[in-house]
Motif scaffolding. Structure first.
Motif, short mmCIF file in Angstrom:
data_model
loop_
_atom_site.label_atom_id
_atom_site.label_comp_id
_atom_site.label_asym_id
_atom_site.label_seq_id
_atom_site.Cartn_x
_atom_site.Cartn_y
_atom_site.Cartn_z
N VAL A 119 13.43 -5.21 -0.36
CA VAL A 119 12.54 -4.79 -0.74
C VAL A 119 12.03 -3.83 -0.29
O VAL A 119 12.29 -3.09 0.37
CB VAL A 119 11.40 -6.01 -1.01
CG1 VAL A 119 12.24 -7.54 -1.17
CG2 VAL A 119 11.16 -6.28 1.03
N GLY A 120 11.15 -3.77 -1.09
CA GLY A 120 10.15 -2.39 -1.05
C GLY A 120 9.42 -1.72 -1.91
O GLY A 120 8.88 -2.34 -2.85
N TRP A 121 8.23 -0.55 -1.38
CA TRP A 121 6.95 -0.22 -2.56
C TRP A 121 7.83 0.19 -3.54
O TRP A 121 8.84 0.62 -3.73
CB TRP A 121 6.68 1.06 -1.26
CG TRP A 121 5.72 1.32 -1.77
CD1 TRP A 121 4.23 1.33 -2.79
CD2 TRP A 121 5.52 3.10 -2.50
NE1 TRP A 121 3.94 1.33 -2.96
CE2 TRP A 121 4.05 3.32 -3.01
CE3 TRP A 121 5.71 4.07 -2.41
CZ2 TRP A 121 3.96 4.62 -3.27
CZ3 TRP A 121 5.86 5.32 -2.19
CH2 TRP A 121 4.58 5.92 -3.08
N THR B 115 2.25 -8.68 -7.31
CA THR B 115 1.01 -7.87 -7.01
C THR B 115 2.16 -6.32 -8.86
O THR B 115 0.94 -5.84 -8.80
CB THR B 115 0.52 -7.11 -6.36
OG1 THR B 115 1.89 -6.28 -5.67
CG2 THR B 115 0.64 -8.86 -4.97
N GLY B 116 2.92 -5.95 -8.49
CA GLY B 116 3.52 -5.20 -9.35
C GLY B 116 2.90 -4.05 -7.76
O GLY B 116 4.36 -2.99 -8.49
N LYS B 117 3.22 -4.17 -6.55
CA LYS B 117 2.94 -3.33 -5.74
C LYS B 117 4.26 -2.82 -4.83
O LYS B 117 4.82 -2.15 -4.60
CB LYS B 117 2.01 -3.32 -4.74
CG LYS B 117 0.61 -3.18 -5.53
CD LYS B 117 -0.02 -3.40 -4.74
CE LYS B 117 -1.60 -3.21 -5.67
NZ LYS B 117 -3.26 -3.31 -4.41
N VAL B 118 4.86 -4.39 -5.97
CA VAL B 118 6.64 -4.46 -4.06
C VAL B 118 7.09 -5.20 -5.60
O VAL B 118 7.86 -5.63 -6.48
CB VAL B 118 6.04 -5.67 -3.29
CG1 VAL B 118 7.82 -5.78 -2.44
CG2 VAL B 118 5.41 -4.85 -2.27
N GLU B 119 8.83 -4.34 -4.76
CA GLU B 119 9.71 -4.61 -6.08
C GLU B 119 10.94 -5.02 -4.92
O GLU B 119 11.32 -4.86 -4.04
CB GLU B 119 10.04 -3.03 -6.66
CG GLU B 119 11.33 -3.44 -7.84
CD GLU B 119 11.43 -2.20 -8.42
OE1 GLU B 119 13.16 -2.02 -8.68
OE2 GLU B 119 11.42 -1.23 -7.99
N THR C 169 0.38 -1.12 0.08
CA THR C 169 0.01 0.06 -0.46
C THR C 169 0.72 0.99 -0.27
O THR C 169 0.43 2.94 -0.44
CB THR C 169 -1.12 0.06 1.04
OG1 THR C 169 0.18 0.00 2.10
CG2 THR C 169 -1.75 -0.95 1.30
N GLY C 170 1.99 1.18 0.74
CA GLY C 170 2.93 2.12 0.99
C GLY C 170 2.23 3.19 2.24
O GLY C 170 3.74 4.38 1.53
N ASP C 171 2.28 1.88 2.69
CA ASP C 171 2.85 3.00 3.81
C ASP C 171 4.10 2.31 4.89
O ASP C 171 4.24 3.13 5.26
CB ASP C 171 1.41 2.00 5.19
CG ASP C 171 0.11 2.23 4.64
OD1 ASP C 171 -0.02 3.68 4.27
OD2 ASP C 171 -1.69 1.99 4.63
N LEU C 172 3.86 1.68 4.24
CA LEU C 172 5.94 0.94 4.53
C LEU C 172 6.41 0.89 3.49
O LEU C 172 5.95 0.97 2.52
CB LEU C 172 6.05 -0.26 4.81
CG LEU C 172 5.25 -0.27 6.24
CD1 LEU C 172 5.16 -2.14 6.87
CD2 LEU C 172 5.33 0.70 7.28
N HIS C 173 7.61 1.17 3.53
CA HIS C 173 8.56 1.79 2.09
C HIS C 173 10.32 1.11 1.73
O HIS C 173 10.06 0.26 0.55
CB HIS C 173 9.22 3.07 2.12
CG HIS C 173 8.25 3.99 2.38
ND1 HIS C 173 7.85 4.88 3.03
CD2 HIS C 173 6.98 3.89 1.92
CE1 HIS C 173 6.58 6.06 2.90
NE2 HIS C 173 6.06 5.34 1.88
#
Length: 320
Positions: free
Chosen positions: A259-261, A102-106, A78-82
């Motif tokens: 890993v991250g957002w 999901t494409g939301k985490v890299e 969700t981008g609440d953590l980075h």
């Protein structure tokens, strides 16, 4: 840019990032805090502190957030953590792959450290279970009883890591039909305090040991050699020795990932590049963990020493 005494670790910086930025490019980036996750083992706290210090030197606001090792992916999506600085191939690969799908985490790339996590026993226990390190020795009732305690007898006792670490030890015991009971340590510190106590008394102990860490260097012992891990072992019950259950193998070995957002690269492109560039090896990390866990230094002090000794290195990561 030199380090100042105004840096306050553990919370968002109050100073505007724009006032600290070294170049015009960084001035265009967000001044919102970059949220780095903290977990419950010393090495990860050190890695995260180092990354936070480096980003603060580049002028970024940094906030440290306590988060569950596996459940953190909900916040990263969700981008609440980075940023999560340590995702171990040995225990976190499935959760990481599901999140990146999901494409939301890299996946920001390897940290440079190589992970090993497995069942471990002191060398003095081989007298009572001479078939070790072969895992099949553990199936012998006498061997299992040699590792037992009052709470598990006649079954052997395996001291696993905190439940939040994952690792599938309970599933492994069932799939391989091992006469052992899994008892989970409440914390990383409790895990190694119990090892210290048992080793001093030459008492029976079988537990989760990981590397990079000081324990495999300080104590004489061996990791149990389970059937070699493959991805199919975890996903296909028909694979392996037990045709009806997955996890009938050892744990994977390999990289420790960052890993991250997925939005980090657009919101903070300079920080994204620095996180990707960050690299450290097992020897460096093992020495720092030793300084904290055995020599009584704080994580912050150890990070300060590393920063001072490696200034040319990390400044290259932030383009200075």
């Amino acid at each position: 840019m030199s380090k100042t005494n105004t840096v306050i670790r553990g919370r968002a910086m109050a100073v505007s990032a724009a006032a600290l930025l070294a170049g015009a490019a960084l001035a265009q980036e967000s001044t919102d805090p970059i949220k780095l996750t903290l977990h419950d083992w010393t090495g990860q706290l050190i890695t995260t502190q180092l990354m936070g210090d480096i980003l603060q030197e580049a002028g970024y606001n940094v906030e440290y957030v306590q988060a569950d090792y596996l459940a953190q992916f909900a916040g990263l999506e969700t981008g609440d953590l980075h940023v999560a600085m340590e995702m171990w191939e040995t225990t976190g690969r499935d959760a990481m792959d599901a999140a990146t799908a999901t494409g939301k985490v890299e996946n920001f790339g390897p940290t440079g450290m190589k992970a090993k996590e497995e069942w471990w026993y002191p060398t003095y226990m081989k007298e009572k279970c001479p078939g070790l390190p072969n895992w099949e020795a553990l199936k012998d009732e006498a061997c299992a009883e040699a590792f037992s305690t009052a709470e598990t007898a006649p079954k052997g006792r395996y001291l696993g890591g905190p439940v939040t670490w994952g690792g599938f030890d309970d599933e492994r015991v069932e799939a391989l039909d091992l006469p052992f009971e899994v008892i989970h340590a409440g914390t990383d510190a409790a895990l190694f305090a119990e090892l210290e106590s048992a080793y001093q008394r030459q008492a029976p102990i079988m537990l989760w040991i990981y590397a990079p860490h000081w324990a495999p260097a300080k104590y004489e012992g061996e990791w149990v050699e389970f059937p070699e891990y493959t991805a199919e072992c975890y996903t296909d019950p028909a694979w392996g020795l037990n045709p009806d259950m997955a996890y009938d193998c050892g744990k994977p070995f390999g990289e420790i990932w960052k890993v991250g957002w997925a939005g980090v690269k657009d919101k903070w492109p300079g920080a994204y590049a620095a996180i990707q560039a960050f690299t450290i090896d097992n020897a460096e990390m093992g020495a720092m963990i030793t300084d904290v866990d055995l020599n009584g230094k704080t994580v912050e002090a150890v990070a300060d020493e590393w920063m001072a000794a490696n200034e040319g290195r990390w400044k290259g990561w932030i383009g200075q």
